[in-house]
Design a protein around this motif. Sequence first.
Motif, PDB file in Angstrom:
ATOM      1  N   ASN A   1      68.488  64.948   3.348  1.00 36.95           N
ATOM      2  CA  ASN A   1      68.041  65.708   4.511  1.00 36.95           C
ATOM      3  C   ASN A   1      67.551  67.098   4.137  1.00 36.95           C
ATOM      4  OD1 ASN A   1      68.296  63.759   6.428  1.00 36.95           O
ATOM      5  ND2 ASN A   1      69.988  64.685   7.521  1.00 36.95           N
ATOM      6  N   LEU A   2      68.213  67.735   3.169  1.00 35.52           N
ATOM      7  CA  LEU A   2      67.806  69.077   2.762  1.00 35.52           C
ATOM      8  C   LEU A   2      66.411  69.060   2.145  1.00 35.52           C
ATOM      9  CD1 LEU A   2      68.549  72.064   2.443  1.00 35.52           C
ATOM     10  CD2 LEU A   2      69.516  71.498   0.205  1.00 35.52           C
TER      11      LEU A   2
ATOM     12  N   ASN B   1      69.627  72.115  -6.158  1.00 30.93           N
ATOM     13  CA  ASN B   1      69.937  71.272  -5.005  1.00 30.93           C
ATOM     14  C   ASN B   1      70.546  72.011  -3.825  1.00 30.93           C
ATOM     15  OD1 ASN B   1      69.067  69.000  -6.483  1.00 30.93           O
ATOM     16  ND2 ASN B   1      71.064  68.850  -7.471  1.00 30.93           N
ATOM     17  N   THR B   2      70.719  73.325  -3.949  1.00 29.05           N
ATOM     18  CA  THR B   2      71.235  74.111  -2.818  1.00 29.05           C
ATOM     19  C   THR B   2      70.398  75.356  -2.572  1.00 29.05           C
ATOM     20  OG1 THR B   2      73.503  73.340  -3.200  1.00 29.05           O
ATOM     21  CG2 THR B   2      73.235  75.314  -1.865  1.00 29.05           C
TER      22      THR B   2
ATOM     23  N   ILE C   1      62.901  76.626   2.492  1.00 27.88           N
ATOM     24  CA  ILE C   1      62.838  76.357   3.937  1.00 27.88           C
ATOM     25  C   ILE C   1      62.666  77.657   4.708  1.00 27.88           C
ATOM     26  CG2 ILE C   1      64.177  75.571   5.928  1.00 27.88           C
ATOM     27  CD1 ILE C   1      65.431  73.445   4.108  1.00 27.88           C
ATOM     28  N   ALA C   2      63.463  78.667   4.354  1.00 27.15           N
ATOM     29  CA  ALA C   2      63.393  79.950   5.056  1.00 27.15           C
ATOM     30  C   ALA C   2      62.036  80.613   4.857  1.00 27.15           C
ATOM     31  CB  ALA C   2      64.513  80.867   4.565  1.00 27.15           C
TER      32      ALA C   2
ATOM     33  N   PHE D   1      73.672  76.578   8.954  1.00 29.47           N
ATOM     34  CA  PHE D   1      74.886  75.986   8.403  1.00 29.47           C
ATOM     35  C   PHE D   1      74.868  75.866   6.873  1.00 29.47           C
ATOM     36  CE2 PHE D   1      74.859  74.314  12.791  1.00 29.47           C
ATOM     37  CZ  PHE D   1      76.099  74.769  13.184  1.00 29.47           C
ATOM     38  N   ARG D   2      73.721  76.108   6.243  1.00 28.13           N
ATOM     39  CA  ARG D   2      73.681  76.038   4.782  1.00 28.13           C
ATOM     40  C   ARG D   2      73.643  77.408   4.118  1.00 28.13           C
ATOM     41  NH1 ARG D   2      73.329  72.160   1.228  1.00 28.13           N
ATOM     42  NH2 ARG D   2      73.222  69.987   1.923  1.00 28.13           N
TER      43      ARG D   2
END
Length: 342
Positions: free
Chosen positions: A121-122, A206-207, A214-215, A259-260
């Motif tokens: 999903n990420l 991966n994080t 995305i931001a 949330f991440r």
Amino acid sequence: MNARLIFTLIKQKNILRDANTTADDVIANNHSTKLFILLPCQVVSVICSLFVGINIIKRPAKFIKPIRNHFIIPLLITSFVQVTTELSMVENYLHIGVVLPSTNSYCLFFNWYTFSLNGINLFVMCWTSIERHIIIFSQSVFQIRWKRIAFHYVPLSIAILYTPTWYVAVIFIYNCVNDWNYYELLCTAPCFYENRILGIVDWLTNTIIPTVLIAVANIFLLIRVIYRSTGIRHNAERTKRNKKMTIQLLAISSLFLVFRLPIAVTGLMQQLFDVTFIIDIQFNIFSYLIYFIQLLLPFVCLISLPELKKTIGKTIRRWIRRNAISDVRTLHVASIMPAMNQ
């Protein structure tokens, strides 16, 4: 995040907990609280997922055919799978207080399954945030078949397949010895985190990187859309459509960022400044916050699909109208019954 430090701190926390009954009571209370919050959210989320999924399947021309909506399908499927299966595994651990079955193979699968679903999903959201620039500002690219395959289907497939493949390599194939603790979620961390380089690469790749992308992609998209809308006055319909697509993406991507970002930012702090005071917050709070991405995703998708909202609105109005007609008929029959009896 210093992976070796995390691995060591987890083990130290386990040793202290085993020697302290009061700490066990606190942990049990925390587990009950988390279960009390997650379980009703899971039920409502599953109902909403089924509702959205059925409506999308019934009207594929509206919801599946447009290329701008393709990313929603893997997001919803992955969300539904994670909420119904992996979250149930977590809730089973919270209820019992131990990972069952307590075997090496199950712990390996538990870690791989959790990391893979979160990663899918990420990365789908990451690529969608980038692709939305192409859809809005270079839409003609997707009118050519080979470009549509190269710049849409191939990246989307890579986003779906990358994390399951990566975690097969580092969890199942990488040669190390796991020291599981079945009283910890995911049986503690898999042993590849003991390799500092692998741990840092996993954390960054991966994080941190996809979250930052995305931001950044969404901020630039918002700026470009606002700038374009003020500069183009002759195509109001196109401007309106671009704003809708931007709002749709911002609504869904903000869910991931909210949330991440906490776990990403605290991990960055630990990596740069070697701080350890927030390690418990990360494992006891932030790691559970990620589940709210999957729990809330169906509702955000429902809100961000104008066509689906219109369809639901028509269905509700039709249902109200049908009930109203039925009530009128009932009242009419009830009013003439006395006259007939006379």
